[in-house]
Design a protein around this motif. Sequence first.
Motif, PDB file in Angstrom:
ATOM      1  N   GLY A 136       0.826  -1.197   0.000  1.00  0.00           N
ATOM      2  CA  GLY A 136       0.000   0.000   0.000  1.00  0.00           C
ATOM      3  C   GLY A 136       0.859   1.244   0.000  1.00  0.00           C
ATOM      4  N   SER A 137       0.212   2.362   0.222  1.00  0.00           N
ATOM      5  CA  SER A 137       0.899   3.656   0.228  1.00  0.00           C
ATOM      6  C   SER A 137       0.438   4.468   1.430  1.00  0.00           C
ATOM      7  CB  SER A 137       0.606   4.432  -1.059  1.00  0.00           C
ATOM      8  OG  SER A 137       1.124   5.746  -0.980  1.00  0.00           O
ATOM      9  N   ILE A 138       1.399   5.020   2.153  1.00  0.00           N
ATOM     10  CA  ILE A 138       1.117   5.930   3.265  1.00  0.00           C
ATOM     11  C   ILE A 138       1.699   7.285   2.900  1.00  0.00           C
ATOM     12  CG2 ILE A 138       1.532   6.427   5.702  1.00  0.00           C
ATOM     13  CD1 ILE A 138       1.826   3.384   6.121  1.00  0.00           C
ATOM     14  N   VAL A 139       0.875   8.312   2.985  1.00  0.00           N
ATOM     15  CA  VAL A 139       1.322   9.669   2.719  1.00  0.00           C
ATOM     16  C   VAL A 139       1.078  10.499   3.984  1.00  0.00           C
ATOM     17  CG1 VAL A 139       1.131  11.706   1.259  1.00  0.00           C
ATOM     18  CG2 VAL A 139       0.699   9.440   0.288  1.00  0.00           C
ATOM     19  N   ASN A 140       2.158  11.021   4.533  1.00  0.00           N
ATOM     20  CA  ASN A 140       2.079  11.865   5.731  1.00  0.00           C
ATOM     21  C   ASN A 140       2.206  13.326   5.325  1.00  0.00           C
ATOM     22  OD1 ASN A 140       1.945   9.590   7.446  1.00  0.00           O
ATOM     23  ND2 ASN A 140       4.172   9.405   7.449  1.00  0.00           N
ATOM     24  N   VAL A 141       1.229  14.128   5.706  1.00  0.00           N
ATOM     25  CA  VAL A 141       1.281  15.553   5.389  1.00  0.00           C
ATOM     26  C   VAL A 141       2.073  16.259   6.483  1.00  0.00           C
ATOM     27  CG1 VAL A 141      -0.037  17.645   4.967  1.00  0.00           C
ATOM     28  CG2 VAL A 141      -0.878  15.448   4.123  1.00  0.00           C
ATOM     29  N   SER A 142       3.240  16.748   6.119  1.00  0.00           N
ATOM     30  CA  SER A 142       4.144  17.411   7.053  1.00  0.00           C
ATOM     31  C   SER A 142       4.061  18.918   6.836  1.00  0.00           C
ATOM     32  CB  SER A 142       5.566  16.889   6.860  1.00  0.00           C
ATOM     33  OG  SER A 142       6.446  17.430   7.821  1.00  0.00           O
ATOM     34  N   GLN A 177       8.312  -4.904   1.857  1.00  0.00           N
ATOM     35  CA  GLN A 177       7.039  -5.626   2.001  1.00  0.00           C
ATOM     36  C   GLN A 177       5.922  -4.971   1.189  1.00  0.00           C
ATOM     37  OE1 GLN A 177       6.402  -6.868   6.284  1.00  0.00           O
ATOM     38  NE2 GLN A 177       8.194  -5.552   6.560  1.00  0.00           N
ATOM     39  N   GLY A 178       6.290  -4.001   0.363  1.00  0.00           N
ATOM     40  CA  GLY A 178       5.320  -3.428  -0.558  1.00  0.00           C
ATOM     41  C   GLY A 178       4.597  -2.192  -0.077  1.00  0.00           C
ATOM     42  N   ILE A 179       4.995  -1.649   1.060  1.00  0.00           N
ATOM     43  CA  ILE A 179       4.349  -0.430   1.568  1.00  0.00           C
ATOM     44  C   ILE A 179       5.294   0.746   1.377  1.00  0.00           C
ATOM     45  CG2 ILE A 179       3.368   0.763   3.566  1.00  0.00           C
ATOM     46  CD1 ILE A 179       2.590  -1.943   4.699  1.00  0.00           C
ATOM     47  N   ARG A 180       4.870   1.706   0.579  1.00  0.00           N
ATOM     48  CA  ARG A 180       5.645   2.926   0.374  1.00  0.00           C
ATOM     49  C   ARG A 180       5.171   3.995   1.363  1.00  0.00           C
ATOM     50  NH1 ARG A 180       4.430   5.527  -3.645  1.00  0.00           N
ATOM     51  NH2 ARG A 180       2.467   4.517  -4.205  1.00  0.00           N
ATOM     52  N   THR A 252       8.749   5.491  -5.668  1.00  0.00           N
ATOM     53  CA  THR A 252       8.929   6.659  -4.804  1.00  0.00           C
ATOM     54  C   THR A 252       8.577   6.287  -3.374  1.00  0.00           C
ATOM     55  OG1 THR A 252       8.322   8.127  -6.627  1.00  0.00           O
ATOM     56  CG2 THR A 252       8.319   9.074  -4.415  1.00  0.00           C
ATOM     57  N   THR A 253       9.587   6.218  -2.537  1.00  0.00           N
ATOM     58  CA  THR A 253       9.359   5.966  -1.114  1.00  0.00           C
ATOM     59  C   THR A 253      10.457   6.644  -0.302  1.00  0.00           C
ATOM     60  OG1 THR A 253       8.788   4.268   0.520  1.00  0.00           O
ATOM     61  CG2 THR A 253      10.660   3.790  -0.952  1.00  0.00           C
ATOM     62  N   GLY A 254      10.103   7.109   0.878  1.00  0.00           N
ATOM     63  CA  GLY A 254      11.050   7.854   1.700  1.00  0.00           C
ATOM     64  C   GLY A 254      11.291   9.262   1.203  1.00  0.00           C
TER      65      GLY A 254
END
Length: 267
Positions: A136-142, A177-180, A252-254
């Motif tokens: 999945g994808s996690i997007v944190n708004v900073s 593990q497939g999580i960006r 695109t991750t990190g």
Amino acid sequence: MDLQLSGRVAIVTGASKGIGLAVTRTLLAEGARVVAVSRKSAPELEALAGDLVHVPADLMDPEAPGQIVGRAVAEFGGLDILVNNAGGPPPGVALPRFGFLTPTDEDWRTMFEFNLFSVVRAVRAAVPAMLARGGGSIVNVSSGSARMPAPMNVDYNAAKAGLNTLTKALSEEFAPQGIRVNTVSPGPVRTAWWTESGGAADIIAAQAGTDRDTVITQVAPEMMKLSTGRLVEPQEVADVVALLSSPRSASTTGADLAVDGGFLKQV
């Protein structure tokens, strides 16, 4: 461009207004199914069309993230996307605050609870559900202020810096593990934080001896040295969040993507 989001399940926190509302609207338009989280709903949220479930929740409650993820799984069968958008001034707090000596210990605790610890708990709840779907994808708004600290909103800036560090660590652990996991760092965005009565524009106007509209259109862009000369629009942030949520961003991750009108000057 097809973002390949049709049928994917997303949780968006702080979804009733501003950036969160724009993200919710954009994901729905791309065919995603969205669990929209906010303390209370809003007419603009209720007017959206598509597979939308509103979950009223207080993210200061440690039990809330687990309940929200459980609702997403129950309603839509799983979870693919988590957008941790809720943040900024905690309930009942007005920003900006000037100077390090202004916030108390309780102010610091509340700020970190809302802007960092709530995200920690949301990610902890979401990861098992995402792993069950293969990733999945996690997007944190900073915030750009996490990388340009100043003697204003010191507690907020520190919490967002912690969020950036957390994002990097999560991306390193879970990418195999497939999580960006990525951050989007807005500059000043034309949201209620700025525009509502008693908000940032009014506080700065009182300091600068001017009015709210002048702060929004002139004083704030000049004070924050925005290259574009204007505040960011919520939709401009939402478009980047949607792209990072998409499989089109599979490598695109990190990353920390600035959507800030040129606020961040460092290389």
